[in-house]
Motif scaffolding. Sequence first.
Motif, PDB file in Angstrom:
ATOM      1  N   VAL A   1       0.840  -1.203   0.000  1.00 49.91           N
ATOM      2  CA  VAL A   1       0.000   0.000   0.000  1.00 49.91           C
ATOM      3  C   VAL A   1       0.876   1.254   0.000  1.00 49.91           C
ATOM      4  CG1 VAL A   1      -1.565   1.332   1.486  1.00 49.91           C
ATOM      5  CG2 VAL A   1      -2.048  -1.069   1.004  1.00 49.91           C
ATOM      6  N   TYR A   2       1.938   1.234   0.777  1.00 51.79           N
ATOM      7  CA  TYR A   2       2.843   2.385   0.869  1.00 51.79           C
ATOM      8  C   TYR A   2       3.797   2.458  -0.317  1.00 51.79           C
ATOM      9  CZ  TYR A   2       1.053   2.989   5.534  1.00 51.79           C
ATOM     10  OH  TYR A   2       0.217   3.202   6.597  1.00 51.79           O
TER      11      TYR A   2
ATOM     12  N   ARG B   1       3.620   9.387   9.921  1.00 51.64           N
ATOM     13  CA  ARG B   1       3.426  10.258   8.757  1.00 51.64           C
ATOM     14  C   ARG B   1       4.123   9.604   7.579  1.00 51.64           C
ATOM     15  NH1 ARG B   1       0.495  11.525  11.883  1.00 51.64           N
ATOM     16  NH2 ARG B   1      -0.086  13.533  12.715  1.00 51.64           N
ATOM     17  N   THR B   2       3.382   9.352   6.539  1.00 50.27           N
ATOM     18  CA  THR B   2       3.942   8.773   5.331  1.00 50.27           C
ATOM     19  C   THR B   2       4.880   9.788   4.695  1.00 50.27           C
ATOM     20  OG1 THR B   2       1.935   7.468   5.014  1.00 50.27           O
ATOM     21  CG2 THR B   2       3.380   7.754   3.092  1.00 50.27           C
ATOM     22  N   GLU B   3       6.026   9.302   4.274  1.00 48.02           N
ATOM     23  CA  GLU B   3       7.009  10.168   3.629  1.00 48.02           C
ATOM     24  C   GLU B   3       7.235   9.679   2.207  1.00 48.02           C
ATOM     25  OE1 GLU B   3      11.726  10.746   4.014  1.00 48.02           O
ATOM     26  OE2 GLU B   3      10.605  11.015   5.883  1.00 48.02           O
ATOM     27  N   ARG B   4       7.240  10.620   1.294  1.00 45.87           N
ATOM     28  CA  ARG B   4       7.556  10.314  -0.100  1.00 45.87           C
ATOM     29  C   ARG B   4       8.621  11.281  -0.576  1.00 45.87           C
ATOM     30  NH1 ARG B   4       1.629   9.631  -2.674  1.00 45.87           N
ATOM     31  NH2 ARG B   4       1.030   7.719  -1.595  1.00 45.87           N
ATOM     32  N   ASP B   5       9.745  10.733  -0.978  1.00 44.88           N
ATOM     33  CA  ASP B   5      10.863  11.549  -1.470  1.00 44.88           C
ATOM     34  C   ASP B   5      11.207  12.672  -0.494  1.00 44.88           C
ATOM     35  OD1 ASP B   5      11.037   9.990  -3.828  1.00 44.88           O
ATOM     36  OD2 ASP B   5       9.430  11.176  -4.737  1.00 44.88           O
ATOM     37  N   GLY B   6      11.177  12.352   0.793  1.00 45.61           N
ATOM     38  CA  GLY B   6      11.533  13.326   1.815  1.00 45.61           C
ATOM     39  C   GLY B   6      10.429  14.310   2.165  1.00 45.61           C
ATOM     40  N   VAL B   7       9.243  14.133   1.617  1.00 47.77           N
ATOM     41  CA  VAL B   7       8.125  15.058   1.844  1.00 47.77           C
ATOM     42  C   VAL B   7       7.057  14.373   2.699  1.00 47.77           C
ATOM     43  CG1 VAL B   7       6.286  16.398   0.731  1.00 47.77           C
ATOM     44  CG2 VAL B   7       8.539  16.223  -0.353  1.00 47.77           C
ATOM     45  N   THR B   8       6.554  15.092   3.690  1.00 43.11           N
ATOM     46  CA  THR B   8       5.410  14.645   4.486  1.00 43.11           C
ATOM     47  C   THR B   8       4.369  15.763   4.472  1.00 43.11           C
ATOM     48  OG1 THR B   8       6.326  15.540   6.533  1.00 43.11           O
ATOM     49  CG2 THR B   8       6.822  13.228   6.050  1.00 43.11           C
ATOM     50  N   VAL B   9       3.194  15.462   4.963  1.00 44.41           N
ATOM     51  CA  VAL B   9       2.171  16.502   5.074  1.00 44.41           C
ATOM     52  C   VAL B   9       2.597  17.501   6.142  1.00 44.41           C
ATOM     53  CG1 VAL B   9       0.262  15.095   4.225  1.00 44.41           C
ATOM     54  CG2 VAL B   9       0.803  15.091   6.673  1.00 44.41           C
ATOM     55  N   GLU B  10       2.018  18.677   6.091  1.00 45.89           N
ATOM     56  CA  GLU B  10       2.397  19.763   6.990  1.00 45.89           C
ATOM     57  C   GLU B  10       1.935  19.510   8.423  1.00 45.89           C
ATOM     58  OE1 GLU B  10      -1.722  20.770   5.414  1.00 45.89           O
ATOM     59  OE2 GLU B  10       0.107  19.985   4.520  1.00 45.89           O
ATOM     60  N   ASP B  11       2.580  20.190   9.356  1.00 49.04           N
ATOM     61  CA  ASP B  11       2.130  20.168  10.750  1.00 49.04           C
ATOM     62  C   ASP B  11       0.675  20.639  10.781  1.00 49.04           C
ATOM     63  OD1 ASP B  11       4.610  19.340  11.643  1.00 49.04           O
ATOM     64  OD2 ASP B  11       5.278  21.350  12.197  1.00 49.04           O
ATOM     65  N   GLY B  12      -0.108  20.031  11.629  1.00 46.52           N
ATOM     66  CA  GLY B  12      -1.514  20.402  11.745  1.00 46.52           C
ATOM     67  C   GLY B  12      -2.427  19.629  10.798  1.00 46.52           C
TER      68      GLY B  12
ATOM     69  N   VAL C   1     -10.673   2.217  -6.644  1.00 44.77           N
ATOM     70  CA  VAL C   1     -10.314   0.863  -6.216  1.00 44.77           C
ATOM     71  C   VAL C   1      -9.049   0.901  -5.359  1.00 44.77           C
ATOM     72  CG1 VAL C   1      -9.536  -1.411  -7.020  1.00 44.77           C
ATOM     73  CG2 VAL C   1     -11.482  -0.283  -8.129  1.00 44.77           C
ATOM     74  N   GLU C   2      -8.047   1.656  -5.800  1.00 43.17           N
ATOM     75  CA  GLU C   2      -6.802   1.753  -5.030  1.00 43.17           C
ATOM     76  C   GLU C   2      -7.059   2.331  -3.644  1.00 43.17           C
ATOM     77  OE1 GLU C   2      -2.566   4.106  -5.161  1.00 43.17           O
ATOM     78  OE2 GLU C   2      -3.474   3.581  -7.076  1.00 43.17           O
ATOM     79  N   LEU C   3      -7.810   3.415  -3.571  1.00 43.47           N
ATOM     80  CA  LEU C   3      -8.126   4.019  -2.279  1.00 43.47           C
ATOM     81  C   LEU C   3      -8.903   3.045  -1.403  1.00 43.47           C
ATOM     82  CD1 LEU C   3      -7.962   6.526  -0.475  1.00 43.47           C
ATOM     83  CD2 LEU C   3      -9.979   7.418  -1.668  1.00 43.47           C
ATOM     84  N   SER C   4      -9.812   2.294  -1.989  1.00 42.60           N
ATOM     85  CA  SER C   4     -10.584   1.299  -1.234  1.00 42.60           C
ATOM     86  C   SER C   4      -9.682   0.228  -0.640  1.00 42.60           C
ATOM     87  CB  SER C   4     -11.634   0.641  -2.133  1.00 42.60           C
ATOM     88  OG  SER C   4     -12.541   1.590  -2.623  1.00 42.60           O
ATOM     89  N   MET C   5      -8.710  -0.236  -1.429  1.00 40.18           N
ATOM     90  CA  MET C   5      -7.780  -1.249  -0.922  1.00 40.18           C
ATOM     91  C   MET C   5      -6.888  -0.688   0.178  1.00 40.18           C
ATOM     92  SD  MET C   5      -6.648  -3.469  -4.198  1.00 40.18           S
ATOM     93  CE  MET C   5      -7.810  -4.570  -4.992  1.00 40.18           C
ATOM     94  N   CYS C   6      -6.444   0.540   0.004  1.00 45.93           N
ATOM     95  CA  CYS C   6      -5.636   1.182   1.044  1.00 45.93           C
ATOM     96  C   CYS C   6      -6.427   1.308   2.334  1.00 45.93           C
ATOM     97  CB  CYS C   6      -5.173   2.563   0.580  1.00 45.93           C
ATOM     98  SG  CYS C   6      -3.941   2.567  -0.737  1.00 45.93           S
ATOM     99  N   ILE C   7      -7.631   1.811   2.239  1.00 48.35           N
ATOM    100  CA  ILE C   7      -8.472   1.990   3.426  1.00 48.35           C
ATOM    101  C   ILE C   7      -8.721   0.649   4.108  1.00 48.35           C
ATOM    102  CG2 ILE C   7     -10.792   2.627   4.210  1.00 48.35           C
ATOM    103  CD1 ILE C   7     -10.712   4.865   2.036  1.00 48.35           C
TER     104      ILE C   7
END
Length: 166
Positions: A34-35, A65-76, A129-135
């Motif tokens: 999934v990741y 927090r999932t990280e992709r290429d050194g990027v994560t979602v922002e604080d908050g 479908v992808e989002l459903s499998m991830c969830i």
Amino acid sequence: MIVEVPEDKDPIMYVWGEMVPEIGIPASRFSTSVYEHSTLGLREFEAARLRIAQVNGCIFCQDWRTERDGVTVEDGFAEAVEQWRTTPAFDDRTRLAAEYAERYALDHHGIDEGFWTRMRAHYTDREIVELSMCIGSWMAFGRLNRVLELDTACALPSHFAERATS
């Protein structure tokens, strides 16, 4: 923890890898895929993942927090996920991902055509479908870890600090 884990064993590795290896190891591969293979944008991926973590109550999943290429979602971002209906921080795809995750977990029988019309306006069938499998992965494995109290065995340092001061 609900199950007995030898003191010299990592609880997650023991439960998932040693107690039921025929199930746990393939399940772990699914969770990892999934990741590693998701094509969803980071914000919608994390909005759905965090909403499931909040619904499940999994401490580790809420800290992660999932990280992709050194990027994560922002604080908050996690707080915005809690307020997904009204937060100005989300675009339509991110808001829908959080909504879908919540409905998938709490009211899957109530997902109606109006919702699917909104989803199809922003997501392709493949993405749905992808989002459903991830969830499904996050819901099943996060809940398993929470129910067996494994989520506290793998909590990130921020929660250990909070528990120590409580």
